[in-house]
Design a protein around this motif. Structure first.
Motif, PDB file in Angstrom:
ATOM      1  N   TRP A 402       0.838  -1.190   0.000  1.00 42.53           N
ATOM      2  CA  TRP A 402       0.000   0.000   0.000  1.00 42.53           C
ATOM      3  C   TRP A 402       0.871   1.238   0.000  1.00 42.53           C
ATOM      4  N   VAL A 403       0.266   2.357  -0.404  1.00 45.03           N
ATOM      5  CA  VAL A 403       0.839   3.685  -0.166  1.00 45.03           C
ATOM      6  C   VAL A 403      -0.102   4.364   0.813  1.00 45.03           C
ATOM      7  N   ALA A 404       0.410   4.685   2.001  1.00 47.76           N
ATOM      8  CA  ALA A 404      -0.404   5.270   3.066  1.00 47.76           C
ATOM      9  C   ALA A 404       0.367   6.450   3.653  1.00 47.76           C
ATOM     10  N   LEU A 405      -0.088   7.654   3.348  1.00 49.96           N
ATOM     11  CA  LEU A 405       0.643   8.866   3.730  1.00 49.96           C
ATOM     12  C   LEU A 405       0.157   9.400   5.074  1.00 49.96           C
ATOM     13  N   ASN A 406       1.019   9.247   6.083  1.00 45.12           N
ATOM     14  CA  ASN A 406       0.747   9.782   7.420  1.00 45.12           C
ATOM     15  C   ASN A 406       1.457  11.128   7.545  1.00 45.12           C
ATOM     16  N   ASP A 407       0.740  12.183   7.158  1.00 50.28           N
ATOM     17  CA  ASP A 407       1.305  13.535   7.259  1.00 50.28           C
ATOM     18  C   ASP A 407       0.407  14.433   8.108  1.00 50.28           C
ATOM     19  N   PHE A 408      -0.415  13.813   8.957  1.00 48.81           N
ATOM     20  CA  PHE A 408      -1.436  14.579   9.689  1.00 48.81           C
ATOM     21  C   PHE A 408      -1.461  14.262  11.186  1.00 48.81           C
ATOM     22  N   ASN A 409      -0.618  13.324  11.648  1.00 44.24           N
ATOM     23  CA  ASN A 409      -0.739  12.827  13.024  1.00 44.24           C
ATOM     24  C   ASN A 409       0.401  13.314  13.906  1.00 44.24           C
ATOM     25  N   GLY A 410       0.928  14.473  13.559  1.00 43.68           N
ATOM     26  CA  GLY A 410       1.984  15.074  14.381  1.00 43.68           C
ATOM     27  C   GLY A 410       3.267  14.272  14.402  1.00 43.68           C
ATOM     28  N   GLY A 411       3.524  13.526  13.345  1.00 41.70           N
ATOM     29  CA  GLY A 411       4.734  12.730  13.272  1.00 41.70           C
ATOM     30  C   GLY A 411       4.646  11.404  14.001  1.00 41.70           C
ATOM     31  N   THR A 412       3.508  11.106  14.599  1.00 43.48           N
ATOM     32  CA  THR A 412       3.333   9.865  15.357  1.00 43.48           C
ATOM     33  C   THR A 412       2.845   8.743  14.448  1.00 43.48           C
ATOM     34  N   ALA A 413       3.522   7.614  14.504  1.00 44.24           N
ATOM     35  CA  ALA A 413       3.090   6.450  13.727  1.00 44.24           C
ATOM     36  C   ALA A 413       1.847   5.836  14.361  1.00 44.24           C
ATOM     37  N   PHE A 414       1.062   5.162  13.530  1.00 44.46           N
ATOM     38  CA  PHE A 414      -0.089   4.398  14.024  1.00 44.46           C
ATOM     39  C   PHE A 414      -0.178   3.105  13.214  1.00 44.46           C
ATOM     40  N   ASN A 415      -1.054   2.208  13.615  1.00 40.78           N
ATOM     41  CA  ASN A 415      -1.172   0.902  12.959  1.00 40.78           C
ATOM     42  C   ASN A 415      -2.539   0.743  12.295  1.00 40.78           C
ATOM     43  N   GLN A 416      -2.528   0.112  11.135  1.00 38.31           N
ATOM     44  CA  GLN A 416      -3.763  -0.294  10.473  1.00 38.31           C
ATOM     45  C   GLN A 416      -3.520  -1.633   9.785  1.00 38.31           C
ATOM     46  N   LYS A 417      -4.597  -2.277   9.395  1.00 39.38           N
ATOM     47  CA  LYS A 417      -4.492  -3.659   8.901  1.00 39.38           C
ATOM     48  C   LYS A 417      -5.180  -3.796   7.547  1.00 39.38           C
ATOM     49  N   LEU A 418      -4.538  -4.574   6.644  1.00 38.33           N
ATOM     50  CA  LEU A 418      -5.192  -5.026   5.418  1.00 38.33           C
ATOM     51  C   LEU A 418      -5.588  -6.481   5.634  1.00 38.33           C
ATOM     52  N   ALA A 419      -6.851  -6.804   5.389  1.00 37.37           N
ATOM     53  CA  ALA A 419      -7.351  -8.153   5.661  1.00 37.37           C
ATOM     54  C   ALA A 419      -8.282  -8.609   4.553  1.00 37.37           C
ATOM     55  N   PHE A 420      -8.276  -9.920   4.300  1.00 42.32           N
ATOM     56  CA  PHE A 420      -9.200 -10.542   3.354  1.00 42.32           C
ATOM     57  C   PHE A 420     -10.342 -11.221   4.111  1.00 42.32           C
ATOM     58  N   GLU A 421     -11.518 -11.099   3.575  1.00 45.20           N
ATOM     59  CA  GLU A 421     -12.732 -11.836   3.974  1.00 45.20           C
ATOM     60  C   GLU A 421     -13.362 -11.368   5.277  1.00 45.20           C
ATOM     61  N   THR A 422     -12.591 -11.155   6.324  1.00 45.76           N
ATOM     62  CA  THR A 422     -13.133 -10.578   7.561  1.00 45.76           C
ATOM     63  C   THR A 422     -12.228  -9.436   8.010  1.00 45.76           C
ATOM     64  N   PRO A 423     -12.772  -8.391   8.650  1.00 45.37           N
ATOM     65  CA  PRO A 423     -11.972  -7.208   9.000  1.00 45.37           C
ATOM     66  C   PRO A 423     -10.811  -7.486   9.938  1.00 45.37           C
ATOM     67  N   LEU A 461     -14.134 -11.113  -3.752  1.00 46.60           N
ATOM     68  CA  LEU A 461     -13.319 -11.134  -2.541  1.00 46.60           C
ATOM     69  C   LEU A 461     -13.528  -9.844  -1.763  1.00 46.60           C
ATOM     70  N   ASP A 462     -13.899  -9.962  -0.482  1.00 50.33           N
ATOM     71  CA  ASP A 462     -13.987  -8.800   0.398  1.00 50.33           C
ATOM     72  C   ASP A 462     -12.606  -8.457   0.938  1.00 50.33           C
ATOM     73  N   VAL A 463     -12.242  -7.196   0.786  1.00 48.04           N
ATOM     74  CA  VAL A 463     -10.953  -6.683   1.271  1.00 48.04           C
ATOM     75  C   VAL A 463     -11.255  -5.556   2.261  1.00 48.04           C
ATOM     76  N   TYR A 464     -10.515  -5.536   3.376  1.00 49.38           N
ATOM     77  CA  TYR A 464     -10.786  -4.559   4.434  1.00 49.38           C
ATOM     78  C   TYR A 464      -9.527  -3.789   4.812  1.00 49.38           C
ATOM     79  N   LEU A 465      -9.705  -2.504   5.067  1.00 49.75           N
ATOM     80  CA  LEU A 465      -8.735  -1.690   5.801  1.00 49.75           C
ATOM     81  C   LEU A 465      -9.317  -1.501   7.192  1.00 49.75           C
ATOM     82  N   THR A 466      -8.583  -1.944   8.212  1.00 50.19           N
ATOM     83  CA  THR A 466      -9.120  -1.946   9.576  1.00 50.19           C
ATOM     84  C   THR A 466      -8.247  -1.099  10.495  1.00 50.19           C
ATOM     85  N   ALA A 467      -8.904  -0.262  11.273  1.00 51.71           N
ATOM     86  CA  ALA A 467      -8.199   0.605  12.219  1.00 51.71           C
ATOM     87  C   ALA A 467      -7.827  -0.172  13.480  1.00 51.71           C
TER      88      ALA A 467
END
Length: 489
Positions: A402-423, A461-467
């Motif tokens: 993925w390309v995921a641009l974190n330029d809004f969270n004050g420089g703090t990293a966070f986690n997210q998930k890519l998942a198939f079929e269930t979130p 195929l169901d694809v999810y981005l999960t917080a």
């Protein structure tokens, strides 16, 4: 002086003679043109002894009245010699005769001087013909641009037979191999279509109309809807039909990529059959004498065309069919990368439109502007975005990026998930134990998430981005430009 005057008088007389002669020739030309323009198309055709057979067919079919009307036409009139081999069964059958004569007449006027690029003309019988310079289909125009008061006659050296379109050939031609034919004819299905439906009431609960059964649906073939409508006479198509042995060979090649959950042989065969057939047609004409040995299908799949494998060529009214004893499509060409634009999602687990932003950004790495989706401060544990991808193959390893641009969270990293079929699924090998991937600040390049192999073919195929499993704003954002699934061979 007298000599000069005599010379001048001679020149004046000579010039006058030239003018009078030229005027006489122009008057003669005008007389011919005027005579032509006084005659309607049928009178002109009937008056040409070389077109007497076609004139008889026009009269017998009733098209003499059409060509005597005030409408404008172009008639491609075959000579007597061209009609010598016309099947007597066509002459004896009024419907066939009407279709045959109508195949030589089009509305409006078309001159050879205006056909410097190919024109596709709709004929009165609903078929189309290609005109280029002094040719119409395979016929040559031997007497061109003959005017009449309601159009133009083009005399041609060959008749224009009425051909079946590509789909009609599939249905009716006995030379079409059985396996591919039977599969294509099995793809009919009914689809809801209220266009011509008869409304008989209203559902009191939902407020939706109630239609008379049988009037609210149409029968359509999946091949027409998803690939090409081979009935469409206005376009041209090339269809490759495999012999039964070649069909079986291609089918067996792709069955491992179309395995079903229950290991149902019929379902696997059905999915593999679709995988094969959907790339066997192209829009336009492929010329077997061309130097190119590869065509691109509608789905951008490279289809090799081995000219030595062509066992029969069938010309259709809207293209050509090649019967082939081999079409060896490679899995690496058919099973292609999948790109999901993250902002084009299907649905979300909770309606958070007030916290959803579609952002335009400039990527300094590529120099291009991109749009992403950013869901921030939504306050929902395991919030997720859903996408659906069609026709994802089994038995092939996919690497996910993925390309995921974190330029809004004050420089703090966070986690997210890519998942198939269930979130909450842990789909990819490189993910942490909880299945998440860190989204570090200001990363404009692709990030490898891991790889996975689907055990079964997925028509959808169901694809999810999960917080994150948290309600905190700095911990559970979602952001993504795109997701890419790259098959490995």
């Amino acid at each position: 002086m007298r000599i000069k005057i005599n010379q001048l008088l001679f020149l004046v007389c000579l010039f006058g003679s030239i003018i009078l002669t030229g005027c006489q020739k122009w008057e003669d030309h005008n007389d011919v043109t005027d005579q032509e323009l006084k005659q309607d198309l049928f009178v002109q055709i009937k008056g040409n002894t070389n077109l007497s057979k076609f004139a008889e067919l026009i009269t017998k079919s009733g098209y003499d009245k059409v060509l005597a009307s005030s409408r404008t036409f172009t008639v491609f009139a075959p000579t007597n010699a061209a009609l010598a081999s016309l099947d007597a069964a066509i002459i004896a059958d009024s419907a066939k005769l009407s279709a045959f004569v109508g195949n030589h007449i089009t509305t409006q006027t078309y001159f050879t001087t205006g056909a410097t690029t190919q024109l596709r003309l709709k004929m009165l019988n609903g078929k189309y013909q290609n005109m280029l310079n002094k040719s119409i289909d395979v016929a040559t125009i031997v007497e061109a641009d003959k005017y009449a008061k309601n159009g133009v006659v083009q005399v041609i050296d060959k008749m224009l037979p009425v051909l079946n379109n590509g789909w009609e050939v599939i249905q009716t031609d006995a030379s079409i191999p059985a396996l591919q034919k039977n599969y294509m004819l099995s793809l009919f299905q009914k689809m809801f279509d209220p266009t011509n439906a008869v409304q008989i009431g209203i559902n009191q609960t939902t407020g939706e109309p109630i239609y008379q059964p049988g009037t609210d649906s149409v029968t359509i073939n999946k091949f027409w809807r998803s690939v090409y409508d081979l009935k469409d006479e206005s376009k041209q198509f090339t269809l490759f039909v495999l012999t039964d042995a070649a069909w079986t060979s291609e089918l067996n090649k792709f069955k491992p990529f179309c395995t079903t959950l229950t290991n149902n042989a019929d379902s696997t065969t059905n999915f593999a059959s679709w995988a094969v057939v959907k790339d066997l047609a192209i829009e336009g004409l492929y010329n077997a004498t061309a130097t190119t040995d590869t065509v691109l299908s509608k789905f951008n799949v490279k289809v090799p065309v081995d000219k030595a494998a062509i066992v029969q060529t069938i010309k259709t009214s809207n293209g050509v069919i090649y019967i082939m004893n081999k079409v060896d499509v490679q899995p690496r060409h058919k099973i292609q990368p999948i790109t999901i634009e993250a902002e084009n999602y299907r649905t979300t687990s909770v309606d958070k439109r007030g916290n959803t932003y579609f952002r335009d950004r400039l990527n300094p790495v590529t120099g291009k502007i991109f749009r992403d989706v950013n869901v921030y401060n939504h306050g929902t544990v395991l919030f997720n975005i859903n996408y659906r991808v069609n026709e994802v193959y089994s038995g092939v390893k996919y690497k996910a990026y993925w390309v995921a641009l974190n330029d809004f969270n004050g420089g703090t990293a966070f986690n997210q998930k890519l998942a198939f079929e269930t979130p909450t699924a842990n789909t990819f090998t490189l993910q942490k134990a909880d299945g998440y991937t860190a989204v570090n600040a200001n990363v404009y390049t692709e990030v490898l998430l891991g790889e996975t192999t689907l055990p079964v073919y997925k028509p959808v195929l169901d694809v999810y981005l999960t917080a994150a499993n948290s309600g905190a704003a700095a911990v559970n954002p979602i952001v993504c430009d795109y997701i890419r699934l790259e098959p490995q061979f």
